[in-house]
Design an enzyme around this catalytic site. Structure first.
Site, short mmCIF file in Angstrom:
data_model
loop_
_atom_site.label_atom_id
_atom_site.label_comp_id
_atom_site.label_asym_id
_atom_site.label_seq_id
_atom_site.Cartn_x
_atom_site.Cartn_y
_atom_site.Cartn_z
N LYS A 89 0.84 -1.20 0.00
CA LYS A 89 0.00 0.00 0.00
C LYS A 89 0.88 1.25 0.00
O LYS A 89 1.87 1.30 0.73
CB LYS A 89 -0.91 -0.03 1.25
CG LYS A 89 -1.74 1.21 1.46
CD LYS A 89 -2.80 1.40 0.40
CE LYS A 89 -3.37 2.82 0.42
NZ LYS A 89 -4.17 3.14 -0.78
N SER A 135 -10.92 6.89 -5.09
CA SER A 135 -10.42 8.12 -4.51
C SER A 135 -10.09 7.82 -3.04
O SER A 135 -10.68 8.40 -2.14
CB SER A 135 -11.48 9.23 -4.62
OG SER A 135 -10.98 10.42 -4.06
N GLY A 137 -8.86 -0.80 -14.27
CA GLY A 137 -9.63 -1.98 -14.69
C GLY A 137 -9.50 -2.26 -16.19
O GLY A 137 -8.84 -1.50 -16.91
N CYS A 154 0.00 9.52 -7.90
CA CYS A 154 -1.32 9.31 -7.30
C CYS A 154 -2.20 10.52 -7.60
O CYS A 154 -1.86 11.64 -7.23
CB CYS A 154 -1.23 9.11 -5.79
SG CYS A 154 -2.89 9.00 -5.04
N GLY A 172 -3.79 -5.28 -10.51
CA GLY A 172 -4.45 -4.57 -9.42
C GLY A 172 -5.93 -4.84 -9.35
O GLY A 172 -6.39 -5.79 -8.70
N ASN A 226 -0.22 4.45 -13.45
CA ASN A 226 -1.14 4.67 -12.33
C ASN A 226 -2.52 4.92 -12.95
O ASN A 226 -2.69 4.80 -14.16
CB ASN A 226 -0.66 5.87 -11.51
CG ASN A 226 -1.12 5.80 -10.06
OD1 ASN A 226 -2.27 5.45 -9.80
ND2 ASN A 226 -0.25 6.11 -9.13
N GLY A 238 -2.01 -1.79 -15.72
CA GLY A 238 -3.17 -1.05 -16.19
C GLY A 238 -4.17 -2.00 -16.80
O GLY A 238 -4.04 -2.38 -17.96
#
Lengths: 302, 234
Positions: free
Chosen positions: A45, A70, A216, A129, A264, A191, A242
């Site tokens: 994380k 978010s 996604g 981020c 992810g 990201n 990604g």
């Protein structure tokens, strides 16, 4: 030597599949589904120097074939990580990647120095981020600011340095070249993409920050294009991510030039996504008589 | 892949689905995901409404794309079911009062049944509120000693919070907030089963955190059941 063994910055990964930061906690959350030691690596994380409570309001929502988040880098802070979480990550048996975000260059440098005391393999610098107002992504939007923070962090870290780039930069290849010149040992991308949703019933944006990060399967072709472009722009290893949710997605990134890949959002939808990808890659190598997966790395560019 | 044993409407907007070979305690939930669908991408967090002979049933309201797809599935279809997740309700040897709002009644039925089996001499009262037509009342009448139903308005206004009765509430946030305030006034112990947008269900994404007196907690992993006095409503 296994067909999937991958060398990333001198670290021997069992395979090129890494859990992406922010989707796998510090390595233990999915133990009920599979043994995390099967993974090539885990990126923890995203940390910030002092930790953060993250953003208020709704933090996740779905989009067609994707999701938005978010979270705002909710994390326990670097000191807590060094004392408690890095050992947890090490105990998984996968390579340990520490993901670090920041609000200022001073924060990044201070945190990097503290992380020198942690038992990790690679430092992944998050300059991308999109969900913290005070910066984060701001550093990754252009080559000059990105290079500045990378140079300062590289000067103090004792670990190999991988820099995670934002797809929201106007020219991601320019940023990639700049961080390579500044001393980055590897690059990871992408990201999340900045997006937005509105709740038509309340006539308000869904997220308190208005914009949030999209991830996604929906973003996979965009991520692939950027990974391909960055692989051509730099000589250092590139880790692609990604929207990867199947072994064929992973193969596409590797064929485009990625040394390793991260998964992810796919894990949220299907907790077995990563072990299934690893199994698929292994079978692909056998069927295609590859001694090692690296034989097809960047094959479309040859 | 888990197989659906039955899936039927109990009202125009609410369905009951039973899935083979699933398990869990009252207050726990599953992430249910129609197989092979990318839109919506994630599972729907649905609490366990009952569990009999290793088959859990799930009471859900058709609220969006995902639950609409679920409502169209048939017995024999397979569904991705990840769980059981969450802490669930802690059984307590006490008289209890259930406070349910709309689809929030779902986990309270399983709690009532479990409680009755463990403490047959304890009294169970159910206060159930609905915006429109009530549903599943016969289930509660079969297990609770007293069932009170309200249509429209706040069910919490009708609940006699008492010091020696433990309350369990599940429903929309404004109802939960009102229940917390009323319970605190009467010094009555109250547990809330919270709902939140979530992506993973296992505590990894931090999408579902809620503020509490001891910092952020994850609804999926630290909850969904919290002592009301711990929860800070925004």
């Amino acid at each position: 030597m296994s067909r999937l063994t991958t060398n990333l910055l001198g670290i021997q990964l069992k395979n090129p599949v890494i859990a992406a930061s922010g989707t796998f906690g510090f390595g233990k959350e999915y133990e009920g589904y599979f043994d995390p030691s099967v993974l090539g690596g885990i990126s923890g994380k995203g940390l910030t120097l002092h930790g953060s409570k993250g953003n208020s309001g709704i933090r996740v929502c779905e989009t067609p074939a994707g999701m938005m988040n978010s979270i705002g880098l909710e994390n326990p802070g670097v000191a807590h990580f060094v004392k408690h979480e890095c050992h947890v990550m090490r105990s998984t048996g996968a390579a340990v990647i520490c993901n670090l975000g920041g609000h200022s260059i001073e924060d990044y440098v201070k945190a990097t120095q503290m992380i020198n005391d942690a038992d990790i393999d690679i430092l992944e610098l998050n300059i991308s981020c999109p969900n913290v107002k005070e910066g984060g992504m701001a550093f990754g939007m252009c080559g000059k600011t990105a290079a500045e923070v990378v140079k300062k962090v590289k000067a103090v870290t004792k670990f190999p340095l991988m820099v995670k780039l934002s797809p929201n930069a106007s020219d991601i290849s320019e940023v990639a070249r700049a961080v390579e010149d500044a001393g980055a040992d590897a690059i990871s991308l992408i990201n999340t993409l900045l997006g937005m949703r509105i709740d038509v019933r309340s006539k308000k944006p869904i997220f308190n920050n208005v914009y949030a990060g999209v991830s996604g399967p929906a973003v996979m072709p965009i991520a692939l294009r950027m990974v391909h472009s960055v692989c051509k722009a730099v000589k250092i290893p590139v880790v692609g991510l990604g929207g990867i949710s199947s072994y064929t997605d992973a193969l596409e990134f590797i064929m485009a030039g990625a040394t390793a890949i991260q998964v992810g959002t796919a894990t949220f939808a299907n907790p077995f996504a990563m072990p299934q990808i690893i199994e698929g890659l292994e079978k692909y190598c056998v069927q295609n008589k590859l001694e090692n997966i690296s034989e097809i790395r960047g094959i479309i560019n040859k | 892949m888990p197989v659906i044993l039955q899936n039927s409407h109990v009202s125009p907007e609410v369905c009951l689905m039973t899935i083979k070979n699933t398990s869990g305690r009252a207050g726990q939930f599953y992430m249910l995901r129609p197989t092979k669908v990318l839109d919506p991408l994630l599972g729907r967090p649905i609490s366990i409404h009952d569990c009999v002979d290793g088959n859990c049933s799930f009471l859900y309201r058709i609220a969006g794309k995902g639950t609409k797809l679920m409502s169209e599935m048939r017995a024999g279809d397979t569904i991705e079911a990840y769980g059981p997740y969450g802490n669930g309700f802690e059984p307590v040897d006490s008289d209890i009062r259930l406070i349910g709002g709309g689809i929030g009644i779902a986990p309270l039925y399983f709690l009532a049944r479990t409680h009755k089996a463990m403490y047959p001499n304890r009294v169970i009262e159910a206060y159930l509120g609905f915006v429109e037509k009530p549903f599943m009342l016969q289930y509660f009448r079969a297990v609770a000693d007293f069932v009170y139903v309200r249509v429209g308005g706040y069910i919490t206004a009708d609940v006699p919070f008492e010091e020696n009765v433990i309350n369990y509430a599940c429903g929309p946030n404004p109802m939960m907030k009102a229940a917390k305030e009323e319970a605190e006034k009467k010094n009555s112990k109250l547990f809330l089963s919270l709902e939140a947008h979530m992506a993973c269900g296992v505590g990894a994404c931090l999408g579902c955190t809620c503020p509490t007196v001891s910092g952020n907690k994850r609804v999926c992993k630290d909850g969904p059941v919290f002592l009301a006095s711990e929860v800070s409503f925004e």
